[in-house]
Design an enzyme around this catalytic site. Structure first.
Site, PDB file in Angstrom:
ATOM      1  N   ALA A  35      69.011 -19.024  -2.292  1.00 30.51           N
ATOM      2  CA  ALA A  35      68.594 -18.399  -1.038  1.00 30.51           C
ATOM      3  C   ALA A  35      69.564 -17.271  -0.668  1.00 30.51           C
ATOM      4  CB  ALA A  35      68.551 -19.453   0.062  1.00 30.51           C
ATOM      5  N   GLU A  36      70.858 -17.509  -0.912  1.00 31.24           N
ATOM      6  CA  GLU A  36      71.846 -16.467  -0.603  1.00 31.24           C
ATOM      7  C   GLU A  36      71.655 -15.254  -1.520  1.00 31.24           C
ATOM      8  OE1 GLU A  36      75.591 -19.081   1.067  1.00 31.24           O
ATOM      9  OE2 GLU A  36      75.079 -19.197  -1.039  1.00 31.24           O
ATOM     10  N   SER A  83      65.309  -5.814 -42.326  1.00 29.43           N
ATOM     11  CA  SER A  83      65.068  -7.256 -42.246  1.00 29.43           C
ATOM     12  C   SER A  83      66.022  -7.963 -43.212  1.00 29.43           C
ATOM     13  CB  SER A  83      63.611  -7.582 -42.508  1.00 29.43           C
ATOM     14  OG  SER A  83      63.258  -7.110 -43.768  1.00 29.43           O
ATOM     15  N   LEU A  84      65.832  -9.245 -43.398  1.00 26.75           N
ATOM     16  CA  LEU A  84      66.791 -10.018 -44.198  1.00 26.75           C
ATOM     17  C   LEU A  84      66.100 -10.671 -45.378  1.00 26.75           C
ATOM     18  CD1 LEU A  84      68.630 -11.879 -41.298  1.00 26.75           C
ATOM     19  CD2 LEU A  84      69.638 -10.150 -42.801  1.00 26.75           C
ATOM     20  N   GLU A 117      75.519 -17.259 -38.049  1.00 30.31           N
ATOM     21  CA  GLU A 117      74.855 -17.178 -36.742  1.00 30.31           C
ATOM     22  C   GLU A 117      73.551 -17.957 -36.777  1.00 30.31           C
ATOM     23  OE1 GLU A 117      74.241 -12.987 -36.083  1.00 30.31           O
ATOM     24  OE2 GLU A 117      76.366 -12.527 -36.418  1.00 30.31           O
ATOM     25  N   LYS A 119      69.782 -18.375 -36.551  1.00 25.57           N
ATOM     26  CA  LYS A 119      68.723 -17.360 -36.657  1.00 25.57           C
ATOM     27  C   LYS A 119      67.700 -17.658 -35.568  1.00 25.57           C
ATOM     28  CE  LYS A 119      65.799 -14.965 -39.980  1.00 25.57           C
ATOM     29  NZ  LYS A 119      64.582 -14.842 -39.212  1.00 25.57           N
ATOM     30  N   ASP A 121      64.492 -17.584 -33.340  1.00 26.84           N
ATOM     31  CA  ASP A 121      63.091 -17.345 -33.674  1.00 26.84           C
ATOM     32  C   ASP A 121      62.401 -16.683 -32.476  1.00 26.84           C
ATOM     33  OD1 ASP A 121      60.789 -17.314 -35.091  1.00 26.84           O
ATOM     34  OD2 ASP A 121      60.342 -19.445 -34.867  1.00 26.84           O
ATOM     35  N   ARG A 140      61.294  -3.765 -32.499  1.00 32.34           N
ATOM     36  CA  ARG A 140      61.652  -3.342 -33.845  1.00 32.34           C
ATOM     37  C   ARG A 140      60.557  -2.469 -34.470  1.00 32.34           C
ATOM     38  NH1 ARG A 140      60.585  -5.376 -38.976  1.00 32.34           N
ATOM     39  NH2 ARG A 140      62.209  -4.881 -40.493  1.00 32.34           N
ATOM     40  N   GLU A 177      67.975 -10.592 -30.322  1.00 32.97           N
ATOM     41  CA  GLU A 177      66.694 -11.277 -30.398  1.00 32.97           C
ATOM     42  C   GLU A 177      66.314 -11.749 -28.999  1.00 32.97           C
ATOM     43  OE1 GLU A 177      65.414 -11.366 -33.445  1.00 32.97           O
ATOM     44  OE2 GLU A 177      64.061 -13.091 -33.627  1.00 32.97           O
ATOM     45  N   TYR A 229      73.151  -9.646 -31.723  1.00 30.94           N
ATOM     46  CA  TYR A 229      73.730 -10.022 -33.019  1.00 30.94           C
ATOM     47  C   TYR A 229      74.224  -8.863 -33.882  1.00 30.94           C
ATOM     48  CZ  TYR A 229      68.838  -9.247 -34.427  1.00 30.94           C
ATOM     49  OH  TYR A 229      67.598  -8.733 -34.622  1.00 30.94           O
ATOM     50  N   LYS A 317      67.130 -20.237 -44.498  1.00 29.04           N
ATOM     51  CA  LYS A 317      66.060 -20.757 -43.655  1.00 29.04           C
ATOM     52  C   LYS A 317      66.038 -22.282 -43.593  1.00 29.04           C
ATOM     53  CE  LYS A 317      62.682 -18.464 -42.726  1.00 29.04           C
ATOM     54  NZ  LYS A 317      62.069 -17.589 -41.763  1.00 29.04           N
ATOM     55  N   CYS A 411      34.732 -39.633 -16.186  1.00 24.20           N
ATOM     56  CA  CYS A 411      36.117 -39.978 -16.496  1.00 24.20           C
ATOM     57  C   CYS A 411      36.167 -41.215 -17.384  1.00 24.20           C
ATOM     58  CB  CYS A 411      36.883 -40.223 -15.202  1.00 24.20           C
ATOM     59  SG  CYS A 411      38.553 -40.835 -15.490  1.00 24.20           S
ATOM     60  N   CYS A 414      37.825 -44.108 -15.021  1.00 25.36           N
ATOM     61  CA  CYS A 414      37.272 -44.661 -13.780  1.00 25.36           C
ATOM     62  C   CYS A 414      35.787 -44.380 -13.620  1.00 25.36           C
ATOM     63  CB  CYS A 414      38.041 -44.162 -12.563  1.00 25.36           C
ATOM     64  SG  CYS A 414      37.720 -42.447 -12.151  1.00 25.36           S
ATOM     65  N   CYS A 429      38.930 -35.061 -13.204  1.00 24.02           N
ATOM     66  CA  CYS A 429      38.287 -36.255 -12.677  1.00 24.02           C
ATOM     67  C   CYS A 429      38.498 -36.214 -11.173  1.00 24.02           C
ATOM     68  CB  CYS A 429      38.967 -37.489 -13.270  1.00 24.02           C
ATOM     69  SG  CYS A 429      38.738 -38.944 -12.265  1.00 24.02           S
ATOM     70  N   CYS A 434      41.383 -42.997  -9.100  1.00 23.45           N
ATOM     71  CA  CYS A 434      41.327 -43.133 -10.558  1.00 23.45           C
ATOM     72  C   CYS A 434      42.610 -43.807 -11.046  1.00 23.45           C
ATOM     73  CB  CYS A 434      41.172 -41.764 -11.205  1.00 23.45           C
ATOM     74  SG  CYS A 434      41.343 -41.808 -12.991  1.00 23.45           S
TER      75      CYS A 434
HETATM   76  S1  IVH Z   1      70.622  -9.642 -38.427  1.00 20.93           S
HETATM   77  C1  IVH Z   1      70.301  -6.192 -41.156  1.00 20.93           C
HETATM   78  N1  IVH Z   1      71.070 -11.812 -37.006  1.00 20.93           N
HETATM   79  O1  IVH Z   1      65.673 -12.161 -38.118  1.00 20.93           O
HETATM   80  C2  IVH Z   1      70.441  -7.320 -40.222  1.00 20.93           C
HETATM   81  N2  IVH Z   1      68.816 -11.174 -37.388  1.00 20.93           N
HETATM   82  O2  IVH Z   1      64.628 -11.611 -40.847  1.00 20.93           O
HETATM   83  C3  IVH Z   1      69.138  -7.735 -39.675  1.00 20.93           C
HETATM   84  N3  IVH Z   1      67.166 -12.630 -36.340  1.00 20.93           N
HETATM   85  O3  IVH Z   1      64.548  -8.874 -37.614  1.00 20.93           O
HETATM   86  C4  IVH Z   1      69.134  -8.718 -38.625  1.00 20.93           C
HETATM   87  N4  IVH Z   1      68.594 -14.017 -35.407  1.00 20.93           N
HETATM   88  O4  IVH Z   1      64.577 -10.486 -35.625  1.00 20.93           O
HETATM   89  C5  IVH Z   1      70.143 -11.001 -37.532  1.00 20.93           C
HETATM   90  N5  IVH Z   1      71.613 -13.691 -35.747  1.00 20.93           N
HETATM   91  C6  IVH Z   1      70.681 -12.873 -36.263  1.00 20.93           C
HETATM   92  C7  IVH Z   1      69.305 -13.091 -36.075  1.00 20.93           C
HETATM   93  C8  IVH Z   1      68.405 -12.209 -36.667  1.00 20.93           C
HETATM   94  C9  IVH Z   1      67.320 -13.710 -35.568  1.00 20.93           C
HETATM   95  C10 IVH Z   1      65.857 -12.059 -36.749  1.00 20.93           C
HETATM   96  C11 IVH Z   1      65.728 -10.588 -36.410  1.00 20.93           C
HETATM   97  C12 IVH Z   1      65.469  -9.907 -37.729  1.00 20.93           C
HETATM   98  C13 IVH Z   1      64.980 -11.024 -38.575  1.00 20.93           C
HETATM   99  C14 IVH Z   1      65.282 -10.745 -40.020  1.00 20.93           C
END
Ligand code: IVH
Length: 672
Positions: A35-36, A83-84, A117, A119, A121, A140, A177, A229, A317, A411, A414, A429, A434
């Site tokens: 509230a504050e 991407s990775l 780190e 990952k 989702d 992205r 992310e 990240y 993964k 229902c 009941c 219902c 019920c």
């Molecule tokens: S590093 C070149 N770090 O995973 C480095 N990605 O498969 C690229 N993601 O597009 C990303 N957690 O959306 C990195 N700790 C993390 C992540 C991360 C989630 C996602 C991100 C990226 C995808 C790659």
């Protein structure tokens, strides 16, 4: 006020609001009530309205969203967002480590330093800070060009609009992310079902759908969050390594996942991976693996990139949380608000370590749209400890004996008429008495997150109903020992325990009581907001729609539902009887600046120096929080005799464990 003093006040308010934002969203340790906070925000809004010339792009008032866009503008990335590559097995990680060493011509025993780190989702975004001010943000996209979602990202409270840096770089691009916490995902889905919109299949889709809203005012109502990240283009500051980058980013106020750890060699990676798999179910967000990065930026540069992914990182993964199984039956289930929803009974199947035999199908329309039939082979998905959901059916597997199902007209519990309320997707219902609705509302009242009446679970509640001993939640408080002794297999001791548990819950925190009442659209989070704003159940009952709407995060739907609830004489009567029977919920004793402010405790095992309830009160009186399960957010675990899996998990997560005496010492002593 003169213009000069108003300008000064605007500056003060902006600084104060961002400061409290940071405490609330990043450190989970607010110093002021909601509230504050709201009143600071309102004061700033009205000053900015009076002086539009003083409004700025990085003012916290821009966090409430802006009128809708027609479409998003393209946002080219200065550096491509790569991407990775994925690894699924230990061997592939060993390969990665060996390959990297070979490339760098590292021989012998030398181990590489990696940053591991979680990952996340969610979905990747880029934030651009110019001279410390948040200037632009984008998705992205295809890696080269994304969409400009600046207005939407501004509504994400954990993203600072200004960096807390003495001398911020001219240009600072940071990638991260965006995700939707699992609790928020559940809340959003149940609201969507109520409102007749299709629920999101998983938190990732919900986050993506929320961020890609052309109307940022809608995004503002979704509690999205973000972890950073990695850097994009940076001008005016050098970083020596990933760990250096993350430390600096965190010190500038950017959210960085606290679970990230620097490790050495393959063993370090595998240990981290094991810990994250164990922690996965207790996190408040979805992770689908671990990202492993070479720490040194000099080595990263040397390794370089392939066409779409860097050579210096890999995603390790987790096994997928999806599995195929067969729908054995589709059964209508009546909830406490009378909504009748279809539940799939499944041939039991293991989904990443958990046996799944039931899944929600959300509502009948959804069931029809997805065309899920009894006998179908389906894909089920599990996220965190959320009830599993059926993602889709596989029509190509049909044999012809599958049966479609539609909503029942009466229902199943009941026999009352079932109606579809216009504008809602749910069918309800209408039976006022019920038994299913009554049963569900009592179970909800007594549940762990509600009034937490220890021992009074589903089985006992069913017996109480069957014996006609309770008809509503107030009746629980007039139960006697003799009543309980009428149960099958009930002993004196157990009856005594149940009566004590009922007695002990009478002074639960107000927010729990408000949640326990089962007002539609009032979940735990909203209940907390209401409790801190109104301070007593009497005040809440008297609240006007205007008062409710003036609270942050309370919209017309929630406000309307609260007003309706307390307009119903039956509900008012139940609350009156509860009060008469000694239920006196107390406003949280949260002491700002207490010894445990912002700290989370978990008590486990048999406690001998104090009861669990006393422990909770002691912690809360010092501004801390007592949780039921151990997660990465837990700061301390207090273990009594015979502590089991919670203690084990705490050890795995490296959480400080103490015994009851040590707890009392820190409670009384000077050190924490
Ligand atoms: S590093 C070149 N770090 O995973 C480095 N990605 O498969 C690229 N993601 O597009 C990303 N957690 O959306 C990195 N700790 C993390 C992540 C991360 C989630 C996602 C991100 C990226 C995808 C790659």
């Amino acid at each position: 006020m003169t213009k000069e003093s108003e300008t000064k006040r605007i500056g003060e308010l902006r600084a104060a609001i961002e400061y409290h934002n940071r405490l609330y969203y990043r450190e989970d340790a607010p110093e002021i009530t909601d509230a504050e906070y709201d009143s600071l925000m309102r004061e700033l809004l009205s000053l900015e309205e009076r002086h539009p010339e003083l409004a700025t792009e990085d003012s916290p008032t821009t966090r409430v969203g802006a009128p809708p866009l027609e479409k998003f503008s393209p946002a080219p990335h200065r550096l491509p967002m790569l991407s990775l590559e994925n690894a699924m097995t230990e061997e592939e990680i060993i390969d990665f480590d060996e390959r990297t060493k070979r490339f760098l011509a590292i021989t012998g025993e030398t181990e590489l330093s990696y940053v591991c780190e979680p990952k996340m989702d969610g979905l990747a975004v880029e934030l651009v800070y110019e001279n410390g001010s948040f200037a632009r943000g984008s998705t992205r996209g295809d890696g080269l060009v994304g969409e400009d979602v600046t207005l939407n990202l501004k509504t994400v409270r954990s993203i600072p609009l200004r960096l807390f840096a003495q001398e911020p770089p001219r240009l600072f691009e940071v990638r991260g992310e965006v995700y939707l916490p699992i609790k928020a995902f559940q809340r959003l889905n149940s609201e969507r079902s109520d409102e007749g919109e299709a629920p999101f299949a998983n938190p990732r889709n919900a986050a993506a759908g929320s961020l890609r809203q052309l109307d940022s005012r809608i995004t503002a109502r979704r509690p999205l969050s973000l972890f950073c990240y990695g850097p994009g283009q940076v001008d005016g500051r050098e970083f020596s390594s990933q760990s250096d980058f993350l430390d600096v980013a965190a010190s500038w106020g950017l959210p960085v996942n606290p679970l990230i750890r620097k490790v050495s060699g393959v063993k370090g990676i595998l240990d981290f991976y094991g810990e994250m798999i164990a922690a996965r179910d207790s996190l408040d967000y979805e992770i689908d693996g671990v990202v492993v990065k070479i720490d040194s930026y000099a080595l990263q540069k040397e390794l370089g990139e392939k066409s779409r992914s860097p050579r210096w990182a890999i995603a390790f993964k987790f096994p997928p949380r999806q599995a195929f199984t067969v729908v054995e039956d589709i059964v209508p289930q009546v909830g406490r608000t009378g909504a009748v929803t279809p539940v799939a009974h499944l041939r039991p199947v293991e989904v990443s370590g958990v046996m799944v035999s039931r899944a929600t199908l959300h509502n009948w329309e959804e069931l029809g749209k997805k065309d899920i039939r009894i006998g179908d082979t389906v894909l089920v998905e599990r996220a965190g400890d959320v009830i599993p959901a059926v993602v889709k059916s596989l029509p190509e597997k049909r044999t012809g004996s599958e049966r479609p199902v539609s909503a029942p007209s009466v229902c199943p519990e009941c026999g009352s008429e079932i109606v579809k309320i216009p504008g809602e997707v749910a069918v309800r219902c209408l039976g006022l008495s019920c038994p299913a609705q009554i049963r569900e509302s009592i179970i909800h009242f007594s549940s762990r997150n509600g009034m937490d009446i220890e021992g009074l679970g589903e089985k006992f509640i069913e017996q109480l109903l069957r014996l006609g001993l309770v008809k509503d939640v107030a009746d629980i408080f007039s139960l006697t020992r003799e009543d309980f002794m009428r149960f099958d297999r009930m002993g004196e001791k157990l009856a005594e325990n149940l009566l004590n548990a009922i007695d002990n819950c009478k002074e639960r925190e107000l927010s729990r009581f408000v949640f326990a009442l089962g007002i539609r659209h009032v979940g735990e989070h909203t209940a907390r907001i209401l409790a801190s704003a109104f301070g007593s159940i009497e005040n809440l009952m008297k609240a006007t729609e205007g008062e409710l709407l003036s609270l942050r995060e309370i919209g017309p739907q929630v406000a309307g539902s609260i007003i309706n609830f307390f307009h119903n004489p039956r509900n008012v009567e139940v609350v009156r009887r509860l009060t008469e029977l000694g239920v006196r919920p107390v406003a949280a004793l949260k002491r700002v600046g207490g010894r445990f402010t912002g700290k989370t405790f978990v008590f486990t095992g048999a406690l001998s120096r104090f009861s669990r309830d006393e422990a909770r009160r002691l912690v809360e009186a010092e501004g801390g929080h007592a949780a039921g399960s151990v997660s990465s957010k837990t700061d301390f675990v207090v273990a009594g005799a015979d502590a089991g899996s919670k203690l084990e998990k705490a050890r795995k997560l490296g959480i400080r464990v103490m015994n009851e005496d040590e707890f009392l010492e820190i409670l009384q002593g000077d050190q924490q």
